[in-house]
Design a protein around this motif. Sequence first.
Motif, PDB file in Angstrom:
ATOM      1  N   LYS B   2      43.420  31.754  47.572  1.00  0.00           N
ATOM      2  CA  LYS B   2      43.099  33.021  48.193  1.00  0.00           C
ATOM      3  C   LYS B   2      43.173  34.157  47.159  1.00  0.00           C
ATOM      4  O   LYS B   2      42.330  35.044  47.113  1.00  0.00           O
ATOM      5  N   TYR B   3      44.207  34.050  46.337  1.00  0.00           N
ATOM      6  CA  TYR B   3      44.449  35.029  45.291  1.00  0.00           C
ATOM      7  C   TYR B   3      43.248  35.121  44.341  1.00  0.00           C
ATOM      8  O   TYR B   3      42.756  36.200  44.028  1.00  0.00           O
ATOM      9  N   GLN B   4      42.730  33.912  43.966  1.00  0.00           N
ATOM     10  CA  GLN B   4      41.573  33.845  43.064  1.00  0.00           C
ATOM     11  C   GLN B   4      40.362  34.534  43.669  1.00  0.00           C
ATOM     12  O   GLN B   4      39.662  35.285  43.013  1.00  0.00           O
ATOM     13  N   ARG B   6      40.273  36.850  45.872  1.00  0.00           N
ATOM     14  CA  ARG B   6      40.496  38.286  45.843  1.00  0.00           C
ATOM     15  C   ARG B   6      40.082  38.872  44.495  1.00  0.00           C
ATOM     16  O   ARG B   6      39.350  39.857  44.426  1.00  0.00           O
ATOM     17  N   TRP B   7      40.504  38.226  43.411  1.00  0.00           N
ATOM     18  CA  TRP B   7      40.173  38.742  42.077  1.00  0.00           C
ATOM     19  C   TRP B   7      38.676  38.686  41.801  1.00  0.00           C
ATOM     20  O   TRP B   7      38.110  39.605  41.239  1.00  0.00           O
ATOM     21  N   LEU B   9      36.370  38.896  43.977  1.00  0.00           N
ATOM     22  CA  LEU B   9      35.770  39.967  44.764  1.00  0.00           C
ATOM     23  C   LEU B   9      35.854  41.296  44.019  1.00  0.00           C
ATOM     24  O   LEU B   9      34.875  42.024  43.869  1.00  0.00           O
ATOM     25  N   ILE B  10      37.031  41.580  43.524  1.00  0.00           N
ATOM     26  CA  ILE B  10      37.225  42.838  42.795  1.00  0.00           C
ATOM     27  C   ILE B  10      36.329  42.879  41.570  1.00  0.00           C
ATOM     28  O   ILE B  10      35.659  43.870  41.290  1.00  0.00           O
TER      29      ILE B  10
END
Lengths: 365, 285
Positions: B2-4, B6-7, B9-10
């Motif tokens: 999930k963390y990946q 998010r990054w 996306l940013i």
Amino acid sequence: MDLSVQNVTKVFQEFKAVDNVSFEVQEGHFFSILGPSGCGKTTLLRMIAGFIEPDLGVIQIRGADMTGIPPNKRPVNLIFQHLALFPMMTVAQNIAFGLQRQREKKADIGEKVERILKRVGLPGFGSKKIDQLSGGQRQRVAIARCLVLNPTVLLLDEPLGALDLKLREQMKVELKKLQAQVGTTFIYITHDQSEALVMSDYVAVMNQGSFEQVDTPQNLYHKPGTPFVARFVGDNNAWTGKIRRCDNDGTAEIVTTEGQGFHTKIDGVFQAGDEVDLFLRPEAMLIQPDPSVSGLNRFEVTVRAILFDGANSRLLANPHDSDVEMLIALPQNRQYDHIRENDKIEIGWDVKSGICFPTSLHENA
Amino acid sequence: MKYQIRWALIFFLTPVLLWLFLLIVLPHIDLLLMSFRVEDDYGEMTWSFSNYMNFFNEPIYWLTFVRTAVYSILVTFLTFVTALPVAFYITKVASPRFQGFLAMLLLLPFWVSELVRVYGWMILLRESGVINHFLLRLGILDRPVEMLYNDVTMVMGLVYTSMLFMSVPLISALESLDNSLIEAAYDLGADMWSILFRIIIPHSMPGIVSGSIVVFMLTLGNYLTPNLMGGKNSLWFTEQIYNQFIASFNWNQGAAFGFLLLVLSSLVIWTGLKLTRQKLTGVIK
Ligand SMILES: Nc1ncnc2c1ncn2[C@@H]1O[C@H](COP(=O)(O)OP(=O)(O)OP(=O)(O)O)[C@@H](O)[C@H]1O
Ligand SMILES: [Mg+2]
């Protein structure tokens, strides 16, 4: 006479899609056109509806020549293969569409829509959107949309094709009942022989653009007119062979290419030495017939497989010393439960059940 | 995991957001502030509504404004009326082999810049132009007529410029229309007009609305075509804005006009969406 089609031919770039077809349909009849995929059924139906002009021949509806009359002016309506309901309209708007085109009064339209919805078993569905309906409900809306216009002839192009088996069986019966109630002439296209046989008063079997036989379902099944009909309508076991001897009582002795000898009835003129195709229904074969019964062709077969399918169960068997495959009806009265694969059993069939055609007819099958 | 995501996306969104913010939002905020400031008698900048008041007090401004709006709506409608038969022909009548070729022909004029296209029209239409030349030769006219610099020519030029932006959404909307729906309507007794109004137009509504929004905005904001093909009396509101910024060097007044145009286009599009009962998100899809 609601519909009369005479010598109608349609050629697409040298390819004869419909080849010299003639038939007539009586008022109030359920008439089916049965044929394999690509044999020209849709083309024929679209000519009746007016979307295609025939190259040759005349189409008459209630005695009026339809040449040059566009689809929106013909007293026939077509139910499309994929129904073609208008997704931008509600059920009621779909059904009202045709009535509005005839400039009927608003109050009359509302009343007629209600009445036809009740008739097809969808009362109160008027305000639903098309995509809120199930497959069977859509089917009924498509039928209602045409029937509300009171067409002289209703044309149906494989309307049950997209439904699942269970629903198809159910709609078959419903459609037949509905047709009997409203009394409209139906012309029904299908490649499913069971649909045609169950629903129709008359069935035309179509093959490569022309009609092979037009008859009642019973006659098509019991007295097929051509080898193609014998193969296409219902299951049949087929042998090719030669006539050894013709008898005076309308029977003949035939030797198949595998060397089996049969005694069968023949229709038409045959001579000794003629090549013939012999057809036999699976249910004409009796398993282990009583030795006292006379007039049977008896022979021994080896059971290859038992194809259990409820009331429609079959045995797949090879006649003695050959690898010809044949289907034998297996009645489910528990009398034959002892039969196993690789058993050798005796089979008999009545002289009167065989159907013979000269082999020359075979070529256009 | 999930963390990946998010990054990622940013990472992908940042340039887009930056672009939106730096090139669109920021200048607009600046313009908005500017539109509320005027120079007082002492040469100092003060807050004031007078830029907007000028617009309402000076008939030439708001008349041009209304004219531009009305003509843009007219151009949008005319573009739709011309593009629909074209799109229908390409998708439903022409044989499939020619469809791509015909769509190419629509696209072809857009390979040259708008300026060149407008000059093309001018060469054809002006007093000493090609059309006048032929009409004189054929003896239909005995004196050349000026066909440029009037409203009719300007509207025609704007429709021509907008054609592609209406045809493309219409073509894709009509492509998704099942032919058997048209046939079913025909079979149920419909004539050409009821098929058009009951089947084709309702089905193509999202395409029509998205095409109309694009054409309307492009026409409203067009500067070149009205300026070159329209006459002295065919003022377009963009010309007023240009005059303020460039000719009068009154950026504050220009900014106010720019914002009025923005409000106008938003208002017209909103009304259009409400009237056709479409949703902006649905139309964009
Ligand atoms: N417009 C057309 N141009 C050229 N050939 C066509 C055209 N329409 C149909 N055909 C050909 O005519 C033949 C008959 O087509 P038709 O659609 O009538 O078959 P069908 O019996 O309805 O088949 P199915 O059961 O698959 O629907 C086909 O071989 C088809 O390729
Ligand atoms: Mg078909």
